[in-house]
Design a protein around this motif. Structure first.
Motif, PDB file in Angstrom:
ATOM      1  N   UNK A  46      44.075  45.344  42.614  1.00 59.58           N
ATOM      2  CA  UNK A  46      42.944  45.584  43.513  1.00 59.58           C
ATOM      3  C   UNK A  46      41.829  46.324  42.787  1.00 59.58           C
ATOM      4  N   UNK A  47      42.200  47.279  41.955  1.00 62.54           N
ATOM      5  CA  UNK A  47      41.199  48.078  41.254  1.00 62.54           C
ATOM      6  C   UNK A  47      40.354  47.217  40.319  1.00 62.54           C
ATOM      7  N   UNK A  48      40.972  46.244  39.651  1.00 62.48           N
ATOM      8  CA  UNK A  48      40.223  45.426  38.696  1.00 62.48           C
ATOM      9  C   UNK A  48      39.646  44.154  39.337  1.00 62.48           C
ATOM     10  N   UNK A  49      39.862  43.981  40.630  1.00 61.44           N
ATOM     11  CA  UNK A  49      39.228  42.870  41.330  1.00 61.44           C
ATOM     12  C   UNK A  49      39.999  41.571  41.333  1.00 61.44           C
ATOM     13  N   UNK A  50      41.255  41.575  40.895  1.00 61.01           N
ATOM     14  CA  UNK A  50      42.071  40.362  40.962  1.00 61.01           C
ATOM     15  C   UNK A  50      42.589  40.122  42.370  1.00 61.01           C
ATOM     16  N   UNK A  51      42.643  41.181  43.163  1.00 60.17           N
ATOM     17  CA  UNK A  51      42.967  41.093  44.585  1.00 60.17           C
ATOM     18  C   UNK A  51      41.897  41.830  45.367  1.00 60.17           C
ATOM     19  N   UNK A  52      41.763  41.472  46.609  1.00 61.73           N
ATOM     20  CA  UNK A  52      40.792  42.153  47.475  1.00 61.73           C
ATOM     21  C   UNK A  52      41.553  42.923  48.540  1.00 61.73           C
ATOM     22  N   UNK A  64      30.300  50.040  44.240  1.00 58.00           N
ATOM     23  CA  UNK A  64      31.411  49.539  45.032  1.00 58.00           C
ATOM     24  C   UNK A  64      31.790  48.125  44.592  1.00 58.00           C
ATOM     25  N   UNK A  65      32.954  47.991  43.982  1.00 62.40           N
ATOM     26  CA  UNK A  65      33.431  46.691  43.507  1.00 62.40           C
ATOM     27  C   UNK A  65      33.531  45.683  44.647  1.00 62.40           C
ATOM     28  N   UNK A  66      33.984  46.127  45.804  1.00 63.44           N
ATOM     29  CA  UNK A  66      34.271  45.219  46.905  1.00 63.44           C
ATOM     30  C   UNK A  66      33.003  44.546  47.433  1.00 63.44           C
ATOM     31  N   UNK A  67      31.886  45.232  47.376  1.00 61.16           N
ATOM     32  CA  UNK A  67      30.638  44.672  47.900  1.00 61.16           C
ATOM     33  C   UNK A  67      29.841  43.903  46.847  1.00 61.16           C
ATOM     34  N   UNK A  68      30.350  43.810  45.617  1.00 61.89           N
ATOM     35  CA  UNK A  68      29.617  43.127  44.547  1.00 61.89           C
ATOM     36  C   UNK A  68      29.633  41.616  44.735  1.00 61.89           C
ATOM     37  N   UNK A  69      28.527  40.961  44.353  1.00 62.07           N
ATOM     38  CA  UNK A  69      28.510  39.501  44.319  1.00 62.07           C
ATOM     39  C   UNK A  69      29.130  39.030  42.996  1.00 62.07           C
ATOM     40  N   UNK A  70      29.225  37.736  42.813  1.00 62.64           N
ATOM     41  CA  UNK A  70      29.915  37.180  41.648  1.00 62.64           C
ATOM     42  C   UNK A  70      29.283  37.634  40.335  1.00 62.64           C
ATOM     43  N   UNK A  71      27.957  37.623  40.256  1.00 64.77           N
ATOM     44  CA  UNK A  71      27.273  38.026  39.027  1.00 64.77           C
ATOM     45  C   UNK A  71      27.494  39.504  38.724  1.00 64.77           C
ATOM     46  N   UNK A  72      27.417  40.333  39.764  1.00 67.47           N
ATOM     47  CA  UNK A  72      27.631  41.771  39.572  1.00 67.47           C
ATOM     48  C   UNK A  72      29.063  42.053  39.122  1.00 67.47           C
ATOM     49  N   UNK A  73      30.018  41.310  39.693  1.00 74.99           N
ATOM     50  CA  UNK A  73      31.413  41.487  39.313  1.00 74.99           C
ATOM     51  C   UNK A  73      31.643  41.055  37.869  1.00 74.99           C
ATOM     52  N   UNK A  74      31.018  39.976  37.444  1.00 73.55           N
ATOM     53  CA  UNK A  74      31.143  39.529  36.052  1.00 73.55           C
ATOM     54  C   UNK A  74      30.552  40.552  35.089  1.00 73.55           C
ATOM     55  N   UNK A  75      29.452  41.163  35.479  1.00 72.31           N
ATOM     56  CA  UNK A  75      28.841  42.201  34.636  1.00 72.31           C
ATOM     57  C   UNK A  75      29.767  43.408  34.527  1.00 72.31           C
ATOM     58  N   UNK A  76      30.396  43.784  35.647  1.00 72.62           N
ATOM     59  CA  UNK A  76      31.309  44.918  35.627  1.00 72.62           C
ATOM     60  C   UNK A  76      32.498  44.621  34.719  1.00 72.62           C
ATOM     61  N   UNK A  77      32.996  43.400  34.783  1.00 70.33           N
ATOM     62  CA  UNK A  77      34.165  43.063  33.968  1.00 70.33           C
ATOM     63  C   UNK A  77      33.874  43.114  32.474  1.00 70.33           C
ATOM     64  N   UNK A  78      32.618  42.993  32.101  1.00 73.33           N
ATOM     65  CA  UNK A  78      32.254  43.148  30.692  1.00 73.33           C
ATOM     66  C   UNK A  78      32.375  44.602  30.243  1.00 73.33           C
ATOM     67  N   UNK A  79      32.436  45.505  31.224  1.00 68.89           N
ATOM     68  CA  UNK A  79      32.601  46.926  30.915  1.00 68.89           C
ATOM     69  C   UNK A  79      34.075  47.321  30.883  1.00 68.89           C
ATOM     70  N   UNK A  80      34.975  46.337  31.139  1.00 69.47           N
ATOM     71  CA  UNK A  80      36.409  46.610  31.185  1.00 69.47           C
ATOM     72  C   UNK A  80      37.099  46.097  29.926  1.00 69.47           C
ATOM     73  N   UNK A  81      38.075  46.859  29.461  1.00 67.76           N
ATOM     74  CA  UNK A  81      38.983  46.395  28.426  1.00 67.76           C
ATOM     75  C   UNK A  81      40.363  46.260  29.029  1.00 67.76           C
ATOM     76  N   UNK A  82      41.099  45.207  28.630  1.00 67.59           N
ATOM     77  CA  UNK A  82      42.413  44.947  29.214  1.00 67.59           C
ATOM     78  C   UNK A  82      43.472  44.882  28.122  1.00 67.59           C
ATOM     79  N   UNK A  83      44.549  45.639  28.322  1.00 65.50           N
ATOM     80  CA  UNK A  83      45.714  45.564  27.442  1.00 65.50           C
ATOM     81  C   UNK A  83      46.871  45.053  28.285  1.00 65.50           C
ATOM     82  N   UNK A  84      47.295  43.819  28.009  1.00 61.91           N
ATOM     83  CA  UNK A  84      48.312  43.171  28.827  1.00 61.91           C
ATOM     84  C   UNK A  84      49.716  43.514  28.340  1.00 61.91           C
ATOM     85  N   UNK A  85      50.673  43.369  29.237  1.00 61.69           N
ATOM     86  CA  UNK A  85      52.056  43.750  28.942  1.00 61.69           C
ATOM     87  C   UNK A  85      52.598  43.042  27.707  1.00 61.69           C
ATOM     88  N   UNK A  86      52.322  41.766  27.572  1.00 56.83           N
ATOM     89  CA  UNK A  86      52.851  41.007  26.442  1.00 56.83           C
ATOM     90  C   UNK A  86      51.873  40.854  25.305  1.00 56.83           C
TER      91      UNK A  86
END
Length: 256
Positions: A46-52, A64-86
């Motif tokens: 939910x925090x990273x926007x994969x679920x609502x 507020x992530x929840x109120x972001x439109x698609x473009x705003x959410x894509x811009x936010x995701x560019x500010x995220x780094x992800x380290x996956x389990x595998x």
């Protein structure tokens, strides 16, 4: 800083998250812990926007992530780094090419500049000598370090780690913990780690959120874990040999 306010989430009428409130701080390693099925994975999704979420707010430095439109959410995701389990490295790419991948996708820098940035990130995780190797040619610990280098390639403000020590031996796990912590402090990132590794809790747990059956049961630091009177937390924490030994030492020191 990331703020989670009154987050609830249900699946087919079953509440998985129940009015979660939490603050994830800049420059600190923020750990989400709990047993399997406790809701910690749903929370981070939910925090990273994969679920609502059904209700609540998720604020990234006031946005507020929840109120972001698609473009705003894509811009936010560019500010995220992800380290996956595998680690999720591409088998057909060299270590250097894996680290360059997000730069090739999102950066407008020249190839020379992107390569220089990737080489810097590999140097930061002590993998400069492995840049021309493929994932199949390096160890699990080296793969995690390569994945960390890729996660920080775009200089993110927010770093999310899903079970970063999964499959690693205890010594390598400590090295990965220390690397994540050092990078968090160095770049003043908001780092959120989803883990059940109690060694990580006792090593780098600066801000710990304990989830039980969808409820935030407790929040504090690794020092406060040892002295907590929360029964559910103690039952979870002291299943770990390391945590139990630390608790015993603390009690002996108090008695002495």
């Amino acid at each position: 800083m990331i703020e989670v306010k009154h987050i609830t989430k249900s699946f087919e009428g079953r509440a998985v998250l129940k009015d979660i409130n939490a603050v994830f701080e800049n420059g600190k390693t923020n750990l989400i812990i709990g047993r399997s099925g406790s809701g910690k994975t749903v929370l981070i999704k939910n925090i990273i926007g994969l679920m609502r979420p059904d209700h609540g707010e998720i604020l990234y430095d006031g946005r507020d992530l929840i109120s972001m439109n698609k473009n705003e959410l894509n811009m936010l995701r560019r500010e995220m780094g992800m380290l996956f389990q595998g680690s999720a490295l591409f088998d057909s790419m060299t270590v250097l090419e894996n680290v360059m991948f997000p730069l090739d996708m999102f950066s407008r820098d020249s190839f020379k500049e992107r390569k220089k940035r990737a080489e810097f990130c590999l140097e930061r995780v002590n993998l400069s000598d492995a840049e021309h190797l493929y994932p199949s040619e390096i160890s699990g610990g080296m793969m995690k370090r390569a994945a960390i280098a890729r996660a920080i390639a775009l200089n993110p403000q927010y770093l999310f780690c899903d079970e970063p020590n999964s499959g690693l031996d205890p010594k390598t796990s400590l090295l990965i913990d220390d690397l994540i912590h050092d990078i968090t402090v160095e770049y003043n990132m908001t780092t959120v780690i989803n883990t059940h590794d109690m060694n990580s809790v006792m090593n780098i747990g600066e801000n710990i959120i304990f989830i039980k059956e969808g409820v935030k049961e407790w929040q504090g630091t690794k020092e406060q874990v040892i002295t907590s009177n929360n029964k559910a937390l103690n039952d979870f924490i002291f299943a770990s040999d390391l945590a139990r030994k630390v608790k015993e030492v603390e009690m002996q020191q108090e008695e002495g």
